[in-house]
Design an enzyme around this catalytic site. Structure first.
Site, PDB file in Angstrom:
ATOM      1  N   GLY A 295       0.829  -1.203   0.000  1.00  0.00           N
ATOM      2  CA  GLY A 295       0.000   0.000   0.000  1.00  0.00           C
ATOM      3  C   GLY A 295       0.857   1.244   0.000  1.00  0.00           C
ATOM      4  O   GLY A 295       2.081   1.195  -0.110  1.00  0.00           O
ATOM      5  N   GLN A 296       0.177   2.384   0.118  1.00  0.00           N
ATOM      6  CA  GLN A 296       0.852   3.683   0.065  1.00  0.00           C
ATOM      7  C   GLN A 296       0.264   4.564   1.137  1.00  0.00           C
ATOM      8  O   GLN A 296      -0.947   4.680   1.285  1.00  0.00           O
ATOM      9  CB  GLN A 296       0.641   4.337  -1.305  1.00  0.00           C
ATOM     10  CG  GLN A 296       1.296   5.696  -1.469  1.00  0.00           C
ATOM     11  CD  GLN A 296       2.784   5.591  -1.797  1.00  0.00           C
ATOM     12  OE1 GLN A 296       3.227   4.610  -2.386  1.00  0.00           O
ATOM     13  NE2 GLN A 296       3.553   6.602  -1.409  1.00  0.00           N
ATOM     14  N   GLY A 297       1.133   5.187   1.940  1.00  0.00           N
ATOM     15  CA  GLY A 297       0.674   6.113   2.961  1.00  0.00           C
ATOM     16  C   GLY A 297       1.398   7.432   2.840  1.00  0.00           C
ATOM     17  O   GLY A 297       2.202   7.648   1.924  1.00  0.00           O
ATOM     18  N   PHE A 299       3.694   8.493   4.677  1.00  0.00           N
ATOM     19  CA  PHE A 299       5.115   8.244   4.908  1.00  0.00           C
ATOM     20  C   PHE A 299       5.800   7.800   3.624  1.00  0.00           C
ATOM     21  O   PHE A 299       6.938   8.167   3.340  1.00  0.00           O
ATOM     22  CB  PHE A 299       5.241   7.149   5.986  1.00  0.00           C
ATOM     23  CG  PHE A 299       6.642   6.839   6.415  1.00  0.00           C
ATOM     24  CD1 PHE A 299       7.163   7.393   7.573  1.00  0.00           C
ATOM     25  CD2 PHE A 299       7.447   5.979   5.687  1.00  0.00           C
ATOM     26  CE1 PHE A 299       8.456   7.103   7.992  1.00  0.00           C
ATOM     27  CE2 PHE A 299       8.743   5.687   6.081  1.00  0.00           C
ATOM     28  CZ  PHE A 299       9.240   6.255   7.248  1.00  0.00           C
ATOM     29  N   ASP A 411      -4.147  10.495  14.529  1.00  0.00           N
ATOM     30  CA  ASP A 411      -4.478  10.088  13.153  1.00  0.00           C
ATOM     31  C   ASP A 411      -5.130   8.710  13.158  1.00  0.00           C
ATOM     32  O   ASP A 411      -4.790   7.844  12.355  1.00  0.00           O
ATOM     33  CB  ASP A 411      -3.225  10.087  12.283  1.00  0.00           C
ATOM     34  CG  ASP A 411      -3.563  10.099  10.787  1.00  0.00           C
ATOM     35  OD1 ASP A 411      -4.707  10.472  10.442  1.00  0.00           O
ATOM     36  OD2 ASP A 411      -2.700   9.725   9.972  1.00  0.00           O
TER      37      ASP A 411
END
Length: 601
Positions: A295-297, A299, A411
């Site tokens: 996945g992609q966050g 960060f 968050d």
């Protein structure tokens, strides 16, 4: 309830402990006052002490807890007894959150074998304490190791069921397996159970004498904990003790904390983490191949990897274009390395090599909660949902009240709730988290960072955050689990309201069932689902003072007899946030939202 009134009522409770706790061999629950002005109290003596010692210990503890603690829920432990009071009823409710001081004991010369012997000892005495009625949830045992003898003790509060006692002890093992193995003495303290071991006999009860099998037959199915600390048991820990909190905050800021150089180098050995070579991580992730991308966050991307020993890992790779920077990386390393709990994701190590900045975590095979809520809804039945809700609440309870530090996550959202192979919820991503002082309630920031749809309105619009900000986020997650729709973007529907406002309106009209996901109604209990919806609405009320604490949430989730107040109007200011940054509405997975058009007050 007024704190002075609480203290006055506690002075009335304490004399009640004296004759009654002795009459039933060292344990008693009591309360005073009418709802909602009720104070609940509990006392427990160690199972091997006589009535005189028990009485003296309870009397001393009762005075200490009134002197040191003015909070809504507090507990104090001496070596031979413990006392607790709370605004909320907690009898027969198992809420495991372990406490242990800093480890000071020396390590064993044969840690692997030593740990196996300890596990065998605690497996046996924990089973005896939990399921042998004659033991009254207290058991001791001893076992030979090399030339010395190890002595162990376990105890549960006697308002627990047999299974809950065993579950408390099992949870203890899961939490402390990674942090405290191989030391030569220690103690675990929790609300519902205690464990201790030493290489000398510290109790006066007769022991279960055990012999460790030498064959491989001892491979255990149910693993237990040995929490290992070395601080003398005069007063081991006190909830809400400012001096201890301040000392730990100073420790983090001082030379024992994580060190990062001006060039972004994390100094190896400056924190109790494993420094991992970049080449090892590249090999584990097949050089960060796209097929291993999870996945992609905010960060950066996250990759799956497999270490040479076969252990699966998840690697967060800081993007050079990341809006989160070195400060967030340092923040996450500091916090998550200091925190240990079953419902928090475990950080295994780090690697910093030139431009590459990597964090290595335990791998969560079931991805994150948002996948199951919004993409694979049919895989969620109500029992699984309820366990996830309970897991998030217990992790948040640890952060807010029971860890060595008071942590505001800032968050909390479904994509930051990871699920292991058993669908146990684990809170992750501490890059935005902040440490609060013991007596600190709120603070503000000129840099509002979080995720649209989950930020409390006072934080999104004014930069003010507190534990009640996390409660708001938790409430949104709870309602999303039950309803099966995202809060952000919901008001674009024909209802022209936020998800929170629409749910509250139906609730007030007695039509709460109309918005609940039908799939949950097929597999769940209507009353329990509605109760969770009720709790969710309490958490998203506009005024932070009206929102419950996470301790209250845990109590409400676990106790059917506690009445719930009516929720007031939810925060609708969140619906205006979309006008500030349309990008976040189009891409809800973005980790950070900077509200450039809003000036925090």
């Amino acid at each position: 309830m007024d704190k002075d009134v609480v203290s006055a009522k506690l002075f009335l409770i304490i004399p009640l402990f004296m004759p009654l706790v002795l009459a039933i061999t060292g344990f008693y629950n009591t309360s005073i006052g009418d709802y909602p002005n009720t104070v609940y109290g509990q006392a427990l003596c160690r199972g091997d002490v006589n009535s005189t010692i028990c009485q003296n210990c309870i009397q001393n503890e009762s005075q200490e807890i009134l002197t040191l603690c003015k909070s809504e829920d507090a507990m104090i432990w001496f070596e031979l007894c413990q006392v607790r009071y709370s605004y909320q009823i907690f009898f027969s409710l198992m809420v495991y959150t372990g406490k242990y001081p800093q480890n000071l004991e020396q390590k064993s010369s044969d840690p692997i074998h030593y740990n196996e012997v300890l596990t065998y000892l605690f497996n046996n005495i924990s089973t005896e304490a939990s399921y042998d009625p004659s033991k009254r949830m207290f058991a001791t045992g001893e076992i030979k190791f090399s030339t010395e003898t190890i002595y162990g003790l376990v105890q549960c509060t006697r308002d627990m069921s047999e299974d809950n006692c065993n579950s408390c002890l099992l949870s203890a093992y899961g939490d402390f397996e990674t942090c405290c193995f191989s030391l030569r003495g220690g103690t675990l303290l929790s609300r519902n159970c205690n464990m201790r071991f030493e290489t000398y006999q510290f109790y006066s009860a007769s022991s279960l004498i055990l012999t460790y099998p030498s064959s491989e037959v001892v491979k255990r199915k149910n693993r237990m904990v040995v929490v290992i600390t070395g601080v003398p048991l005069l007063v081991l820990a006190v909830l809400k003790q400012p001096n201890r909190q301040n000392a730990l905050l100073h420790e983090l800021a001082g030379p024992t904390g994580v060190e990062i150089t001006e060039d972004g180098e994390l100094v190896p050995g400056s924190e109790d983490l494993h420094f991992m070579n970049l080449s090892t991580i590249r090999a584990a992730t097949d050089d960060f191949t796209d097929s291993n991308k999870l996945g992609q966050g905010g960060f950066g991307p996250v990759y799956k990897g497999v270490l040479p020993n076969g252990k699966e890992i998840a690697v967060k790779r800081m993007s050079r274009m990341s809006r989160q920077g070195l400060e967030e990386l340092k923040n996450e390393v500091i916090l998550i390395a200091k925190l240990q709990h079953r419902n928090l994701v475990r950080l295994l190590g780090y690697s910093i090599d030139g431009d590459e900045k990597l964090l290595v975590y335990e791998f969560m095979p079931n991805k994150s909660l948002d996948f199951f809520i919004f993409e694979s809804r049919t895989q969620l039945d109500w029992k699984t949902c309820y366990n996830i809700i309970a897991g998030i609440s217990k992790g948040l309870l640890y952060l807010h009240e029971d860890s060595r530090l008071k942590i505001i996550h800032r968050d909390l959202k479904p994509s930051n709730i990871l699920l292991d192979h058993d669908m146990v919820a684990k809170i992750s991503n501490f890059g935005m988290a902040r440490i609060f002082g013991e007596n600190q309630n709120t603070t503000n920031t000129t840099r509002v960072a979080g995720t649209y749809g989950y930020m409390a309105p006072e934080y999104a619009m004014e930069g003010i955050f507190s534990i009640k900000s996390d409660i708001f986020s938790f409430g949104v997650i709870l309602l999303e689990i039950i309803i099966g729709k995202k809060n952000n973007g919901f008001f674009f529907t024909e209802h022209s309201q936020t998800l929170l406002g629409f749910a509250w309106r139906l609730w007030k009209e007695g039509k709460g069932l109309e918005i609940i996901d039908p799939l949950l109604m097929e597999s769940g209990q209507t009353i329990e689902v509605l109760k969770c919806m009720h709790i969710g609405l309490l958490c998203v009320q506009e005024d932070p003072a009206d929102r419950p604490t996470i301790l209250s949430v845990v109590v409400l989730l676990g106790n059917e007899s506690v009445p719930l107040p009516e929720p007031k109007h939810p925060a609708l200011a969140i619906s205006r946030v979309i006008q500030i940054d349309q990008l976040s509405a189009a891409n809800p997975s973005v980790n950070e939202l900077t509200l450039s058009n809003v000036s925090p007050q």
